[in-house]
Design a protein around this motif. Structure first.
Motif, PDB file in Angstrom:
ATOM      1  N   SER A   1       0.941  -1.424  -0.080  1.00 44.34           N
ATOM      2  CA  SER A   1      -0.166  -0.214  -0.093  1.00 44.34           C
ATOM      3  C   SER A   1       0.301   0.846  -0.011  1.00 44.34           C
ATOM      4  CB  SER A   1      -0.951  -0.031   1.366  1.00 44.34           C
ATOM      5  OG  SER A   1      -0.485   0.381   2.879  1.00 44.34           O
ATOM      6  N   ARG A   2      -0.043   2.650  -0.212  1.00 43.36           N
ATOM      7  CA  ARG A   2       1.003   3.717  -0.206  1.00 43.36           C
ATOM      8  C   ARG A   2       1.926   3.609   1.333  1.00 43.36           C
ATOM      9  NH1 ARG A   2      -1.516   8.872  -1.469  1.00 43.36           N
ATOM     10  NH2 ARG A   2      -2.014   8.174  -3.560  1.00 43.36           N
ATOM     11  N   ALA A   3       1.377   3.239   2.375  1.00 43.76           N
ATOM     12  CA  ALA A   3       1.683   3.134   3.534  1.00 43.76           C
ATOM     13  C   ALA A   3       2.173   1.662   3.942  1.00 43.76           C
ATOM     14  CB  ALA A   3       0.671   3.951   4.569  1.00 43.76           C
ATOM     15  N   GLU A   4       3.033   0.945   3.549  1.00 45.17           N
ATOM     16  CA  GLU A   4       3.383   0.256   3.067  1.00 45.17           C
ATOM     17  C   GLU A   4       4.185  -0.630   2.671  1.00 45.17           C
ATOM     18  OE1 GLU A   4       2.134  -4.204   5.823  1.00 45.17           O
ATOM     19  OE2 GLU A   4       1.499  -3.965   4.182  1.00 45.17           O
ATOM     20  N   VAL A   5       5.702  -0.292   3.017  1.00 44.29           N
ATOM     21  CA  VAL A   5       6.392  -0.492   1.295  1.00 44.29           C
ATOM     22  C   VAL A   5       7.379  -1.589   2.319  1.00 44.29           C
ATOM     23  CG1 VAL A   5       8.358   0.016  -0.413  1.00 44.29           C
ATOM     24  CG2 VAL A   5       5.694   1.125  -0.022  1.00 44.29           C
ATOM     25  N   LEU A   6       7.644  -3.212   2.141  1.00 45.81           N
ATOM     26  CA  LEU A   6       8.739  -3.686   2.592  1.00 45.81           C
ATOM     27  C   LEU A   6      10.470  -3.851   1.463  1.00 45.81           C
ATOM     28  CD1 LEU A   6       6.168  -6.250   4.481  1.00 45.81           C
ATOM     29  CD2 LEU A   6       6.970  -3.891   5.017  1.00 45.81           C
ATOM     30  N   LEU A   7      10.816  -3.815   2.008  1.00 44.82           N
ATOM     31  CA  LEU A   7      11.909  -4.519   1.427  1.00 44.82           C
ATOM     32  C   LEU A   7      12.507  -5.607   2.043  1.00 44.82           C
ATOM     33  CD1 LEU A   7      14.761  -4.410  -0.114  1.00 44.82           C
ATOM     34  CD2 LEU A   7      15.724  -3.361   1.353  1.00 44.82           C
ATOM     35  N   PHE A   8      12.794  -6.773   0.777  1.00 42.71           N
ATOM     36  CA  PHE A   8      13.397  -7.770   1.124  1.00 42.71           C
ATOM     37  C   PHE A   8      14.270  -8.267   1.160  1.00 42.71           C
ATOM     38  CE2 PHE A   8       9.134  -8.435   1.817  1.00 42.71           C
ATOM     39  CZ  PHE A   8       8.633  -9.267   3.371  1.00 42.71           C
ATOM     40  N   MET A   9      15.405  -9.137   1.224  1.00 45.71           N
ATOM     41  CA  MET A   9      16.618  -8.848   0.888  1.00 45.71           C
ATOM     42  C   MET A   9      16.809 -10.990   1.555  1.00 45.71           C
ATOM     43  SD  MET A   9      18.303  -5.656   1.762  1.00 45.71           S
ATOM     44  CE  MET A   9      19.939  -6.414   2.104  1.00 45.71           C
ATOM     45  N   VAL A  10      17.850 -11.506   0.468  1.00 49.66           N
ATOM     46  CA  VAL A  10      18.652 -12.420   0.740  1.00 49.66           C
ATOM     47  C   VAL A  10      20.071 -12.797   0.409  1.00 49.66           C
ATOM     48  CG1 VAL A  10      18.219 -15.175  -0.012  1.00 49.66           C
ATOM     49  CG2 VAL A  10      16.782 -13.957  -0.016  1.00 49.66           C
ATOM     50  N   SER A  11      20.986 -13.419   1.245  1.00 51.07           N
ATOM     51  CA  SER A  11      22.007 -12.922   1.284  1.00 51.07           C
ATOM     52  C   SER A  11      22.830 -13.994   2.192  1.00 51.07           C
ATOM     53  CB  SER A  11      22.916 -11.763   1.811  1.00 51.07           C
ATOM     54  OG  SER A  11      22.134 -11.365   3.077  1.00 51.07           O
ATOM     55  N   GLU A  12      23.547 -14.001   1.784  1.00 54.46           N
ATOM     56  CA  GLU A  12      24.944 -15.416   2.435  1.00 54.46           C
ATOM     57  C   GLU A  12      25.791 -14.922   3.353  1.00 54.46           C
ATOM     58  OE1 GLU A  12      28.274 -16.673  -0.418  1.00 54.46           O
ATOM     59  OE2 GLU A  12      26.385 -17.091  -1.815  1.00 54.46           O
ATOM     60  N   GLU A  13      25.723 -13.223   3.159  1.00 56.84           N
ATOM     61  CA  GLU A  13      26.305 -12.959   4.620  1.00 56.84           C
ATOM     62  C   GLU A  13      25.079 -11.598   5.804  1.00 56.84           C
ATOM     63  OE1 GLU A  13      29.312  -8.791   5.754  1.00 56.84           O
ATOM     64  OE2 GLU A  13      29.297  -9.457   3.651  1.00 56.84           O
ATOM     65  N   ARG A  14      24.991 -12.164   6.321  1.00 54.61           N
ATOM     66  CA  ARG A  14      23.853 -11.030   7.785  1.00 54.61           C
ATOM     67  C   ARG A  14      24.410  -9.637   7.600  1.00 54.61           C
ATOM     68  NH1 ARG A  14      20.981 -12.190  12.606  1.00 54.61           N
ATOM     69  NH2 ARG A  14      21.635 -14.247  12.535  1.00 54.61           N
ATOM     70  N   PRO A  15      23.177  -9.027   6.899  1.00 55.95           N
ATOM     71  CA  PRO A  15      23.399  -7.849   6.641  1.00 55.95           C
ATOM     72  C   PRO A  15      22.917  -6.617   8.372  1.00 55.95           C
ATOM     73  CG  PRO A  15      21.296  -8.028   6.439  1.00 55.95           C
ATOM     74  CD  PRO A  15      22.185  -9.319   7.204  1.00 55.95           C
ATOM     75  N   ASP A  16      23.619  -5.190   7.874  1.00 53.23           N
ATOM     76  CA  ASP A  16      23.536  -4.369   8.850  1.00 53.23           C
ATOM     77  C   ASP A  16      22.377  -3.358   8.213  1.00 53.23           C
ATOM     78  OD1 ASP A  16      23.463  -2.182  10.398  1.00 53.23           O
ATOM     79  OD2 ASP A  16      25.826  -2.928  11.285  1.00 53.23           O
ATOM     80  N   LEU A  17      21.981  -2.416   8.373  1.00 52.17           N
ATOM     81  CA  LEU A  17      20.472  -1.812   8.172  1.00 52.17           C
ATOM     82  C   LEU A  17      20.351  -0.544   8.875  1.00 52.17           C
ATOM     83  CD1 LEU A  17      20.013  -4.825   5.910  1.00 52.17           C
ATOM     84  CD2 LEU A  17      17.383  -3.157   5.953  1.00 52.17           C
ATOM     85  N   THR A  18      21.333  -0.012   9.167  1.00 56.49           N
ATOM     86  CA  THR A  18      21.889   0.947  10.304  1.00 56.49           C
ATOM     87  C   THR A  18      21.681   2.351   9.562  1.00 56.49           C
ATOM     88  OG1 THR A  18      22.813  -0.482  12.271  1.00 56.49           O
ATOM     89  CG2 THR A  18      22.831   2.549  12.027  1.00 56.49           C
ATOM     90  N   HIS A  19      22.517   2.251   9.095  1.00 56.32           N
ATOM     91  CA  HIS A  19      22.219   3.222   7.549  1.00 56.32           C
ATOM     92  C   HIS A  19      20.498   3.309   7.058  1.00 56.32           C
ATOM     93  CE1 HIS A  19      22.756  -0.276   4.592  1.00 56.32           C
ATOM     94  NE2 HIS A  19      22.608   1.103   3.685  1.00 56.32           N
ATOM     95  N   LEU A  20      19.791   2.311   6.862  1.00 56.69           N
ATOM     96  CA  LEU A  20      18.639   3.072   6.209  1.00 56.69           C
ATOM     97  C   LEU A  20      17.825   2.818   6.990  1.00 56.69           C
ATOM     98  CD1 LEU A  20      17.975  -0.080   3.672  1.00 56.69           C
ATOM     99  CD2 LEU A  20      18.144   1.678   3.536  1.00 56.69           C
TER     100      LEU A  20
END
Length: 234
Positions: free
Chosen positions: A54-73
Motif C-alpha cells: 500500500s502507499r504506507a506499507e512498503v517492505l524491503l526483502f533481502m536474501v544474502s549469504e552474509e548477515r546484513p547491517d541496515l543501520t544506514h537504511l
C-alpha cells in the motif's frame, strides 16, 4: 543464508529517493554488507525486492549469504528510535523443502525475450508487454526452477479464455536510467520493465528450488528482480 525484512518509512524524503531509483536502492542494499566491495569479483550474490502493499506499507526483502547491517537504511528511510529490521536464518527453511509440498509465492521479475525484426538483425533483448506473455515467461522457466505452478480448477476459471493457472501479474513498473559502459566509458539509457507475480506452486525439485530462492530467477537481479519468497498456502 539469511532472509531479511525491513519496512520503509514512506513519509521520509530519503525513502522517496530510494523508491524512485532501482540504482539508488541497489547501492543502499549493497552498503548493508561489510564484505561487499564494489571492485571484488567474488562478491556473493545479494537478492532484494520491494513489496509495495500500500502507499504506507512498503517492505524491503533481502536474501544474502552474509548477515546484513541496515543501520544506514533505518537512519535514512526508517524509524530510528522505534523500529529496526528482522533477519532470519534461511537455511533451516530451505533444507526443509520437500517434493509435493505446496506454497504461496511472490516474485518480482524482468520477463524478457530475444527478438529480431529482420533475418540479418542481431537479437535484441525485449520486455514482454502483456500479462499473458509475462505469465508465459514464468511458466517456461518453472520446470528448471524446481516448481510447478498449480492449475486453476475448471469450474473456477473465468470465461471466455479463463485463468488456467493460480497466478496473477500485477504492479508493472517501467524504469529508464543511465548505465556507463566499462570499456567505452559512455553512458547508455537502460530501460527496465518489472512485474510482480503472486500465485501457488508445488515443489518438484527441492535442490533446483533452493537454487532459485538463493540465486534468483531471470535478469536484472541488481535492480530488485529475481527474488522469490514462499509462504504457507492458505
Amino acid at each position: 543464508m539469511f532472509l531479511t525484512r525491513f519496512r520503509i518509512n514512506t513519509a521520509r524524503l530519503g525513502s522517496r529517493n530510494l523508491l524512485a531509483s532501482p540504482q539508488h536502492m541497489h547501492a543502499a542494499v549493497m552498503s548493508s554488507f561489510a564484505g561487499a566491495l564494489p571492485s571484488a569479483e567474488n562478491t556473493s550474490r545479494v537478492l532484494w525486492r520491494l513489496d509495495r502493499n500500500s502507499r504506507a506499507e512498503v517492505l524491503l526483502f533481502m536474501v544474502s549469504e552474509e548477515r546484513p547491517d541496515l543501520t544506514h537504511l533505518v537512519e535514512q528511510a526508517g524509524w530510528p528510535t522505534t523500529a529496526a529490521w528482522q533477519t532470519y536464518d534461511y537455511k533451516t527453511f530451505l533444507d526443509g523443502l520437500t517434493i509435493g509440498t505446496t506454497w504461496a509465492f511472490r516474485l518480482t521479475a524482468n520477463p524478457v525475450h530475444n527478438v529480431r525484426r529482420t533475418p540479418n538483425e542481431p537479437l535484441k533483448r525485449t520486455a514482454h508487454r502483456t500479462p499473458r506473455h509475462q505469465m508465459g515467461w514464468l511458466l517456461k522457466h518453472q520446470q528448471d526452477a524446481g516448481f510447478r505452478i498449480l492449475e486453476t480448477p475448471a469450474e473456477q476459471r473465468r470465461l471466455p479464455q479463463g485463468d488456467e493457472h493460480q497466478l496473477i501479474v500485477r504492479d508493472e513498473r517501467r524504469h529508464r536510467f543511465s548505465k556507463t559502459e566499462m570499456i567505452t566509458g559512455m553512458a547508455n539509457q537502460v530501460p527496465l520493465v518489472t512485474v510482480t507475480f503472486d500465485g501457488r506452486l508445488e515443489v518438484t525439485d527441492p535442490v533446483a528450488l533452493r537454487r532459485t530462492l538463493t540465486l534468483g530467477l531471470g535478469k536484472a537481479k541488481a535492480y530488485g528482480c529475481g527474488l522469490m519468497t514462499l509462504a504457507q498456502a492458505g
